[in-house]
Design an enzyme around this catalytic site. Structure first.
Site, PDB file in Angstrom:
ATOM      1  NE  ARG A  61      -2.485  -1.641   3.329  1.00  0.00           N
ATOM      2  CZ  ARG A  61      -2.616  -2.942   3.649  1.00  0.00           C
ATOM      3  NH1 ARG A  61      -3.326  -3.748   2.891  1.00  0.00           N
ATOM      4  NH2 ARG A  61      -2.041  -3.424   4.728  1.00  0.00           N
ATOM      5  CD  GLU A  98      -0.362 -10.196  17.743  1.00  0.00           C
ATOM      6  OE1 GLU A  98      -0.679  -9.575  16.716  1.00  0.00           O
ATOM      7  OE2 GLU A  98      -1.161 -10.523  18.640  1.00  0.00           O
TER       8      GLU A  98
HETATM    9  P1  AMP Z   1       2.835  -1.705  12.146  1.00  0.00           P
HETATM   10  O1  AMP Z   1       4.114  -2.369  11.714  1.00  0.00           O
HETATM   11  O2  AMP Z   1       2.208  -2.337  13.347  1.00  0.00           O
HETATM   12  O3  AMP Z   1       3.004  -0.204  12.310  1.00  0.00           O
HETATM   13  O4  AMP Z   1       1.775  -1.963  11.002  1.00  0.00           O
HETATM   14  C1  AMP Z   1       1.748  -1.181   9.880  1.00  0.00           C
HETATM   15  C2  AMP Z   1       1.432  -1.977   8.638  1.00  0.00           C
HETATM   16  O5  AMP Z   1       0.349  -2.882   8.847  1.00  0.00           O
HETATM   17  C3  AMP Z   1       1.021  -1.051   7.526  1.00  0.00           C
HETATM   18  O6  AMP Z   1       1.657  -1.482   6.340  1.00  0.00           O
HETATM   19  C4  AMP Z   1      -0.479  -1.184   7.437  1.00  0.00           C
HETATM   20  O7  AMP Z   1      -0.853  -1.320   6.097  1.00  0.00           O
HETATM   21  C5  AMP Z   1      -0.843  -2.444   8.211  1.00  0.00           C
HETATM   22  N1  AMP Z   1      -1.832  -2.202   9.285  1.00  0.00           N
HETATM   23  C6  AMP Z   1      -1.670  -2.419  10.612  1.00  0.00           C
HETATM   24  N2  AMP Z   1      -2.770  -2.136  11.326  1.00  0.00           N
HETATM   25  C7  AMP Z   1      -3.688  -1.718  10.425  1.00  0.00           C
HETATM   26  C8  AMP Z   1      -5.054  -1.247  10.520  1.00  0.00           C
HETATM   27  N3  AMP Z   1      -5.715  -1.163  11.691  1.00  0.00           N
HETATM   28  N4  AMP Z   1      -5.685  -0.889   9.381  1.00  0.00           N
HETATM   29  C9  AMP Z   1      -5.039  -0.951   8.199  1.00  0.00           C
HETATM   30  N5  AMP Z   1      -3.770  -1.380   8.028  1.00  0.00           N
HETATM   31  C10 AMP Z   1      -3.099  -1.766   9.127  1.00  0.00           C
END
Ligand code: AMP
Length: 176
Positions: A61, A98
């Site tokens: 994305r 996780e």
């Molecule tokens: P993080 O590594 O936890 O910051 O997760 C970020 C990545 O996971 C991004 O590439 C987002 O596209 C996806 N992501 C995580 N949580 C969500 C959410 N609640 N809604 C949409 N995409 C998410």
């Protein structure tokens, strides 16, 4: 005003991909010509004077607005991908998720020491994936690295910014 338009167009999908997750579906921003224009123009205003030479988008994305922004900034675009997708020699970074370990890659010849890099992804949640991408980009020793997300999740005490050194400049268009 612009933020209201983006928020109005962003789709929330409850319980995706697992129960309890409120998934922020940016495909409804990407399919709107108006939202695409707002996002790219706002980011251009934020970064037009920073001397950005490479925008690095995180699979998948982060490719959409990242590539459009790179064109507008007059910068190149670099893909940060999951293992086994990039065909030539790569540098890699692994990080804990996780459930187990994940790895990301960038082509070895994609970034050099003269580059000013803007890392871009759609959403900041825990910050784990962007932190790995940031560490990966630092392996190339660029002049400077900026970070941007379209959305920053702050609900339920989420604070993805906390995993980054405070000296790193991070911008987000929407905080939810
Ligand atoms: P993080 O590594 O936890 O910051 O997760 C970020 C990545 O996971 C991004 O590439 C987002 O596209 C996806 N992501 C995580 N949580 C969500 C959410 N609640 N809604 C949409 N995409 C998410």
């Amino acid at each position: 005003m612009n933020n209201e338009i983006l928020l109005k167009n962003l789709r929330n999908v409850p319980d995706f991909p697992i129960p309890g997750i409120q998934f922020k579906d940016v495909s409804t921003l990407y399919k709107s010509a108006k939202c695409m224009r707002i996002m790219v123009n706002e980011l251009y205003e934020l970064y037009k004077d920073k001397g950005i030479t490479k925008v690095v988008g995180i699979e998948s994305r982060g490719f959409v607005v990242g590539a459009a922004l790179a064109v507008k900034l007059g910068a190149g675009f670099v893909m940060c991908r999951k293992p086994g997708k990039l065909p030539a020699e790569t540098r890699q970074e692994s990080y804990m998720k996780e459930y187990g370990k994940d790895t990301i890659e960038i082509h070895t010849d994609a970034i050099n020491e003269k580059d000013v890099v803007l890392l871009h992804d759609d959403l900041l949640a825990t910050g784990g994936s962007m932190k790995a991408a940031y560490d990966l980009v630092q392996q190339f020793n660029p002049k400077k690295t900026y970070i941007n997300f379209i959305i920053e999740l702050t609900i339920e005490g989420m604070n993805g910014r906390a995993v980054f050194d405070p000296s790193i400049e991070i911008t987000t268009l929407l905080r939810i």
